[in-house]
Design an enzyme around this catalytic site. Structure first.
Site, PDB file in Angstrom:
ATOM      1  N   GLY A   1      33.806 -31.424 -23.262  1.00  0.00           N
ATOM      2  CA  GLY A   1      34.443 -30.121 -24.165  1.00  0.00           C
ATOM      3  C   GLY A   1      33.550 -29.773 -25.101  1.00  0.00           C
ATOM      4  O   GLY A   1      33.220 -28.475 -25.522  1.00  0.00           O
TER       5      GLY A   1
ATOM      6  N   HIS B   1      12.986 -33.217 -22.426  1.00  0.00           N
ATOM      7  CA  HIS B   1      12.862 -32.333 -21.728  1.00  0.00           C
ATOM      8  C   HIS B   1      13.720 -31.101 -21.882  1.00  0.00           C
ATOM      9  O   HIS B   1      13.177 -29.842 -21.598  1.00  0.00           O
ATOM     10  CB  HIS B   1      13.350 -32.674 -20.039  1.00  0.00           C
ATOM     11  CG  HIS B   1      12.667 -33.696 -19.444  1.00  0.00           C
ATOM     12  ND1 HIS B   1      13.004 -33.799 -18.250  1.00  0.00           N
ATOM     13  CD2 HIS B   1      11.750 -34.573 -19.746  1.00  0.00           C
ATOM     14  CE1 HIS B   1      12.194 -34.707 -17.532  1.00  0.00           C
ATOM     15  NE2 HIS B   1      11.322 -35.178 -18.682  1.00  0.00           N
ATOM     16  N   ASN B   2      14.633 -31.163 -22.935  1.00  0.00           N
ATOM     17  CA  ASN B   2      15.713 -29.959 -23.238  1.00  0.00           C
ATOM     18  C   ASN B   2      15.370 -29.672 -24.641  1.00  0.00           C
ATOM     19  O   ASN B   2      16.148 -28.756 -24.820  1.00  0.00           O
ATOM     20  CB  ASN B   2      17.034 -30.127 -22.507  1.00  0.00           C
ATOM     21  CG  ASN B   2      17.328 -30.421 -21.425  1.00  0.00           C
ATOM     22  OD1 ASN B   2      17.517 -31.699 -21.008  1.00  0.00           O
ATOM     23  ND2 ASN B   2      16.712 -29.796 -20.027  1.00  0.00           N
TER      24      ASN B   2
ATOM     25  N   ARG C   1      10.335 -23.771 -19.935  1.00  0.00           N
ATOM     26  CA  ARG C   1      11.860 -23.735 -19.566  1.00  0.00           C
ATOM     27  C   ARG C   1      12.808 -23.718 -20.716  1.00  0.00           C
ATOM     28  O   ARG C   1      13.826 -22.631 -20.419  1.00  0.00           O
ATOM     29  CB  ARG C   1      12.218 -24.992 -18.832  1.00  0.00           C
ATOM     30  CG  ARG C   1      11.208 -25.066 -17.552  1.00  0.00           C
ATOM     31  CD  ARG C   1      11.218 -26.624 -16.986  1.00  0.00           C
ATOM     32  NE  ARG C   1      10.248 -26.591 -15.860  1.00  0.00           N
ATOM     33  CZ  ARG C   1       9.829 -27.523 -15.485  1.00  0.00           C
ATOM     34  NH1 ARG C   1      10.129 -28.961 -15.787  1.00  0.00           N
ATOM     35  NH2 ARG C   1       8.979 -27.621 -14.436  1.00  0.00           N
TER      36      ARG C   1
ATOM     37  N   CYS D   1      33.960 -36.427 -28.575  1.00  0.00           N
ATOM     38  CA  CYS D   1      35.269 -36.040 -28.090  1.00  0.00           C
ATOM     39  C   CYS D   1      35.712 -37.076 -27.043  1.00  0.00           C
ATOM     40  O   CYS D   1      34.978 -37.976 -26.765  1.00  0.00           O
ATOM     41  CB  CYS D   1      35.458 -34.777 -27.568  1.00  0.00           C
ATOM     42  SG  CYS D   1      34.527 -34.029 -26.107  1.00  0.00           S
ATOM     43  N   GLY D   2      36.802 -37.039 -26.247  1.00  0.00           N
ATOM     44  CA  GLY D   2      37.167 -37.862 -25.280  1.00  0.00           C
ATOM     45  C   GLY D   2      35.997 -38.079 -24.348  1.00  0.00           C
ATOM     46  O   GLY D   2      35.830 -39.160 -23.947  1.00  0.00           O
ATOM     47  N   THR D   3      35.505 -36.948 -23.723  1.00  0.00           N
ATOM     48  CA  THR D   3      34.247 -37.150 -22.980  1.00  0.00           C
ATOM     49  C   THR D   3      32.899 -36.764 -23.232  1.00  0.00           C
ATOM     50  O   THR D   3      31.956 -37.122 -22.537  1.00  0.00           O
ATOM     51  CB  THR D   3      34.627 -36.474 -21.364  1.00  0.00           C
ATOM     52  OG1 THR D   3      34.716 -34.916 -21.735  1.00  0.00           O
ATOM     53  CG2 THR D   3      35.940 -36.917 -20.805  1.00  0.00           C
ATOM     54  N   GLY D   4      32.915 -35.949 -24.399  1.00  0.00           N
ATOM     55  CA  GLY D   4      31.857 -35.314 -24.632  1.00  0.00           C
ATOM     56  C   GLY D   4      31.376 -33.953 -24.233  1.00  0.00           C
ATOM     57  O   GLY D   4      30.850 -33.159 -24.640  1.00  0.00           O
TER      58      GLY D   4
ATOM     59  N   ARG E   1      35.958 -42.018 -25.483  1.00  0.00           N
ATOM     60  CA  ARG E   1      36.532 -42.864 -24.840  1.00  0.00           C
ATOM     61  C   ARG E   1      36.021 -43.781 -23.646  1.00  0.00           C
ATOM     62  O   ARG E   1      36.760 -44.830 -23.315  1.00  0.00           O
ATOM     63  CB  ARG E   1      37.918 -42.151 -24.256  1.00  0.00           C
ATOM     64  CG  ARG E   1      38.767 -41.606 -25.030  1.00  0.00           C
ATOM     65  CD  ARG E   1      39.940 -40.794 -24.232  1.00  0.00           C
ATOM     66  NE  ARG E   1      40.881 -40.221 -25.240  1.00  0.00           N
ATOM     67  CZ  ARG E   1      41.369 -39.084 -25.339  1.00  0.00           C
ATOM     68  NH1 ARG E   1      41.354 -38.510 -24.473  1.00  0.00           N
ATOM     69  NH2 ARG E   1      42.581 -38.977 -26.256  1.00  0.00           N
TER      70      ARG E   1
ATOM     71  N   ARG F   1       5.248 -27.891 -19.843  1.00  0.00           N
ATOM     72  CA  ARG F   1       6.209 -27.267 -18.863  1.00  0.00           C
ATOM     73  C   ARG F   1       7.619 -27.230 -19.175  1.00  0.00           C
ATOM     74  O   ARG F   1       8.432 -26.280 -19.091  1.00  0.00           O
ATOM     75  CB  ARG F   1       6.038 -28.041 -17.590  1.00  0.00           C
ATOM     76  CG  ARG F   1       6.932 -29.396 -17.532  1.00  0.00           C
ATOM     77  CD  ARG F   1       6.445 -29.868 -15.795  1.00  0.00           C
ATOM     78  NE  ARG F   1       7.382 -31.082 -15.766  1.00  0.00           N
ATOM     79  CZ  ARG F   1       7.076 -32.289 -16.291  1.00  0.00           C
ATOM     80  NH1 ARG F   1       5.963 -32.313 -16.862  1.00  0.00           N
ATOM     81  NH2 ARG F   1       8.087 -33.380 -16.006  1.00  0.00           N
ATOM     82  N   HIS F   2       7.906 -28.276 -20.538  1.00  0.00           N
ATOM     83  CA  HIS F   2       9.361 -28.093 -20.706  1.00  0.00           C
ATOM     84  C   HIS F   2       9.577 -27.128 -21.729  1.00  0.00           C
ATOM     85  O   HIS F   2      10.742 -26.547 -21.878  1.00  0.00           O
ATOM     86  CB  HIS F   2       9.908 -29.457 -21.515  1.00  0.00           C
ATOM     87  CG  HIS F   2       9.503 -30.893 -20.486  1.00  0.00           C
ATOM     88  ND1 HIS F   2      10.045 -30.741 -19.172  1.00  0.00           N
ATOM     89  CD2 HIS F   2       8.786 -31.512 -20.328  1.00  0.00           C
ATOM     90  CE1 HIS F   2       9.812 -31.876 -18.613  1.00  0.00           C
ATOM     91  NE2 HIS F   2       8.973 -32.408 -19.447  1.00  0.00           N
TER      92      HIS F   2
ATOM     93  N   ASP G   1      36.718 -34.663 -32.495  1.00  0.00           N
ATOM     94  CA  ASP G   1      38.231 -34.046 -32.353  1.00  0.00           C
ATOM     95  C   ASP G   1      38.818 -35.678 -32.626  1.00  0.00           C
ATOM     96  O   ASP G   1      38.276 -36.828 -32.814  1.00  0.00           O
ATOM     97  CB  ASP G   1      38.556 -33.587 -31.137  1.00  0.00           C
ATOM     98  CG  ASP G   1      38.360 -34.494 -29.822  1.00  0.00           C
ATOM     99  OD1 ASP G   1      37.778 -35.697 -29.908  1.00  0.00           O
ATOM    100  OD2 ASP G   1      38.952 -33.836 -28.828  1.00  0.00           O
TER     101      ASP G   1
END
Length: 146
Positions: free
Chosen positions: A70, A98-99, A136, A65-68, A109, A132-133, A8
């Site tokens: 959103g 892991h994910n 999950r 974005c500003g924070t990541g 920002r 194990r990941h 953005d």
């Protein structure tokens, strides 16, 4: 690797530098915008990147974005996307290991270009750990089917 990038207005300057950084490292970049710091709605760009990743057009995606935060919330609404907002190279690495995060969301920002490059490089260079990941991640994927 083919990587989709989107941002953005708050993430635009950082995205531009990330595009150059990735191209310098030999990645093929699909830049979906935005193309200025004029105000836009972050979910529109999260969707553009997430759709490309979910369809397999791009192996990974990066959103700024500003924070990541959103961007991560919006991208995670697309089936097949596991978007993670990172705040350090270690959290970026763990999101990959892991994910099996296929979209990385960064703040435009709160971090310097150097910090964003370090997070991006850590994420891209870390393979999924499996084991194990994997169990999950399969449970997360199953939640999308309900």
């Amino acid at each position: 690797m083919r990587i989709a990038l989107g941002a953005d207005h708050a993430g635009f300057p950082g995205k531009e530098k990330l595009v150059a950084h990735l191209r310098q490292k030999g990645h093929r970049v699909v830049d979906v915008g935005t193309s200025s710091d004029e105000s836009v709605d972050y979910p529109d760009f999260a969707r553009l990147v997430a759709d490309r990743v979910a369809r397999g057009d791009c192996r990974r995606g990066v959103l700024v974005c500003g924070t990541g935060i959103g961007m991560a919330i919006a991208a995670n609404k697309v089936r097949g996307v596991r978007a993670a907002a990172a705040w350090s190279p270690e959290t970026a690495r763990l999101a990959a290991e892991h994910n099996d995060a296929n979209v990385l969301c960064l703040s435009g920002r709160l971090f310097s270009d150097r910090q964003r490059f370090a997070m991006l490089d850590a994420w891209l260079s870390t393979p999924f750990g499996g084991g194990r990941h994997a169990r999950r991640v399969r449970k997360i994927v199953a939640m999308e089917k309900k």
